[in-house]
Design an enzyme around this catalytic site. Structure first.
Site, PDB file in Angstrom:
ATOM      1  N   ASN A 120       7.636   2.872  -0.780  1.00 46.85           N
ATOM      2  CA  ASN A 120       8.798   2.259  -1.345  1.00 46.85           C
ATOM      3  C   ASN A 120       8.944   1.448  -2.971  1.00 46.85           C
ATOM      4  O   ASN A 120      10.321   1.971  -3.890  1.00 46.85           O
ATOM      5  CB  ASN A 120       9.886   0.840  -0.645  1.00 46.85           C
ATOM      6  CG  ASN A 120      10.618   0.434  -0.745  1.00 46.85           C
ATOM      7  OD1 ASN A 120      11.842   1.396  -0.755  1.00 46.85           O
ATOM      8  ND2 ASN A 120      11.720  -1.064  -0.936  1.00 46.85           N
TER       9      ASN A 120
ATOM     10  N   PRO B 267       1.027  -1.247  -0.704  1.00 45.69           N
ATOM     11  CA  PRO B 267       0.060   0.466  -0.255  1.00 45.69           C
ATOM     12  C   PRO B 267       0.531   0.971  -0.110  1.00 45.69           C
ATOM     13  O   PRO B 267       1.827   1.466   1.051  1.00 45.69           O
ATOM     14  CB  PRO B 267      -1.309  -0.242   1.161  1.00 45.69           C
ATOM     15  CG  PRO B 267      -0.557  -1.388   1.535  1.00 45.69           C
ATOM     16  CD  PRO B 267       0.643  -2.222   1.065  1.00 45.69           C
ATOM     17  N   GLU B 268       0.351   2.189  -1.222  1.00 54.31           N
ATOM     18  CA  GLU B 268       1.561   3.893  -0.815  1.00 54.31           C
ATOM     19  C   GLU B 268       0.000   4.423  -0.997  1.00 54.31           C
ATOM     20  O   GLU B 268      -0.947   4.184  -0.690  1.00 54.31           O
ATOM     21  CB  GLU B 268       2.101   3.612  -2.640  1.00 54.31           C
ATOM     22  CG  GLU B 268       3.791   2.375  -2.093  1.00 54.31           C
ATOM     23  CD  GLU B 268       4.016   2.091  -2.779  1.00 54.31           C
ATOM     24  OE1 GLU B 268       4.937   3.635  -2.905  1.00 54.31           O
ATOM     25  OE2 GLU B 268       5.523   1.789  -2.748  1.00 54.31           O
TER      26      GLU B 268
ATOM     27  N   LYS C 115      -0.588   8.510   3.719  1.00 56.48           N
ATOM     28  CA  LYS C 115      -1.380   6.877   4.118  1.00 56.48           C
ATOM     29  C   LYS C 115      -2.032   6.855   5.027  1.00 56.48           C
ATOM     30  O   LYS C 115      -2.536   5.804   5.216  1.00 56.48           O
ATOM     31  CB  LYS C 115       0.303   5.911   4.000  1.00 56.48           C
ATOM     32  CG  LYS C 115       1.167   6.171   3.088  1.00 56.48           C
ATOM     33  CD  LYS C 115       2.286   5.537   3.359  1.00 56.48           C
ATOM     34  CE  LYS C 115       3.501   5.148   2.376  1.00 56.48           C
ATOM     35  NZ  LYS C 115       4.618   4.333   1.771  1.00 56.48           N
TER      36      LYS C 115
ATOM     37  N   ARG D 179      14.906  -0.304   3.639  1.00 56.30           N
ATOM     38  CA  ARG D 179      14.251  -1.031   3.008  1.00 56.30           C
ATOM     39  C   ARG D 179      14.944  -0.914   1.580  1.00 56.30           C
ATOM     40  O   ARG D 179      15.601  -0.628   1.055  1.00 56.30           O
ATOM     41  CB  ARG D 179      13.065   0.661   2.146  1.00 56.30           C
ATOM     42  CG  ARG D 179      12.727   1.135   3.459  1.00 56.30           C
ATOM     43  CD  ARG D 179      11.290   0.413   3.517  1.00 56.30           C
ATOM     44  NE  ARG D 179      10.508   1.087   4.669  1.00 56.30           N
ATOM     45  CZ  ARG D 179       9.174   2.018   4.377  1.00 56.30           C
ATOM     46  NH1 ARG D 179       8.835   2.102   2.833  1.00 56.30           N
ATOM     47  NH2 ARG D 179       8.259   2.651   4.765  1.00 56.30           N
TER      48      ARG D 179
END
Length: 251
Positions: free
Chosen positions: A160, A2-3, A51, A241
């Site tokens: 990411n 999810p972004e 977010k 990340r």
């Protein structure tokens, strides 16, 4: 993963199904808020901020953050509910289930925005300001580009996937310092464009080619040929990340 675009799309889906309806069930499965029951209250508004997602119901606001694995599942047919469900909302035949939510809390509606006051301009919000985002980005010139892009205080919504894709398109390694960016305004504007065109998609695309296997430049493509030059895409799974880059196209 999810972004910001996924959260925006999720909010849009919840909005279309719930706004204007009265809750006929409210089952919160987080111990701290388990006694909260908003049954009988009308859903007035659903909005996203970076977010973060807010469902405003009567005097309360249901605040959630998907983190890595969370999702909201909405249907007018029975939706499977198991131990991963954190909240169940029903409005007659509509059922919305928050699954594996990284954050779920019930806030006072009047003060719910306090939890996102630290965020930078929202890439998909009315407050989007590329000048402010660019200034935030270059505030620490020695900071790695990928780290700065992921900082929601710089601009809200980049995750990411987009961080890796933006580094590729800028021609810089994810570990390169922010001062290497020649045109910060162009980079943040490109970030906004990416999220904007993907806001109605569940499967995002950064290449402009929506065919299966062709949607991204570098993310998740370790060892595969760079779409521009053919060099195998490099990968670092030891970073905070995961990072992907083309050793030839990115310097």
């Amino acid at each position: 993963m999810p972004e910001g675009d996924t959260v925006w799309h999720t909010a849009d889906t919840l909005r279309r199904h719930l706004v204007g309806r009265t809750l006929t069930r409210c089952d919160v499965r987080v111990p701290k808020f388990a006694t909260v029951d908003l049954t009988g209250q009308a859903v007035d508004e659903v909005l996203s901020r970076g977010k973060h997602l807010f469902i405003r119901v009567g005097p309360a606001s249901i605040h959630s953050h998907l983190k890595m694995d969370g999702s909201w599942r909405v249907s007018n047919r029975p939706v499977r509910v198991d131990h991963r469900a954190r909240i169940i909302l029903e409005a007659s035949e509509i059922r919305a289930v928050g699954v594996d939510l990284g954050v779920l809390e019930i806030l006072e509606r009047e003060h719910d925005e306090a939890v996102v006051a630290h965020l930078g301009p929202d890439l998909l919000g009315a407050d989007w300001d590329p000048q402010v985002a660019a200034a935030n980005l270059v505030a620490d010139p020695d900071r790695p580009i990928a780290q700065a892009l992921l900082d929601q205080r710089v601009m809200a919504g980049v995750g990411n996937v987009y961080s890796n894709e933006l580094c590729f398109l800028s021609g810089h390694l994810p570990t390169a310092p922010v001062r290497a960016i020649a045109d910060p305004l162009r980079l943040v504007s490109r970030a906004r464009d990416m999220l904007w065109v993907n806001r109605f998609r569940w499967n995002r695309c950064t290449t402009g080619d929506t065919r299966a296997g062709r949607q991204v430049w570098v993310y998740g493509r370790a060892g595969q040929a760079c779409r521009r030059c053919g060099t195998p895409i490099a990968y670092d799974g030891e970073a905070e990340r995961v990072q992907y880059w083309c050793p030839a196209c990115q310097r």
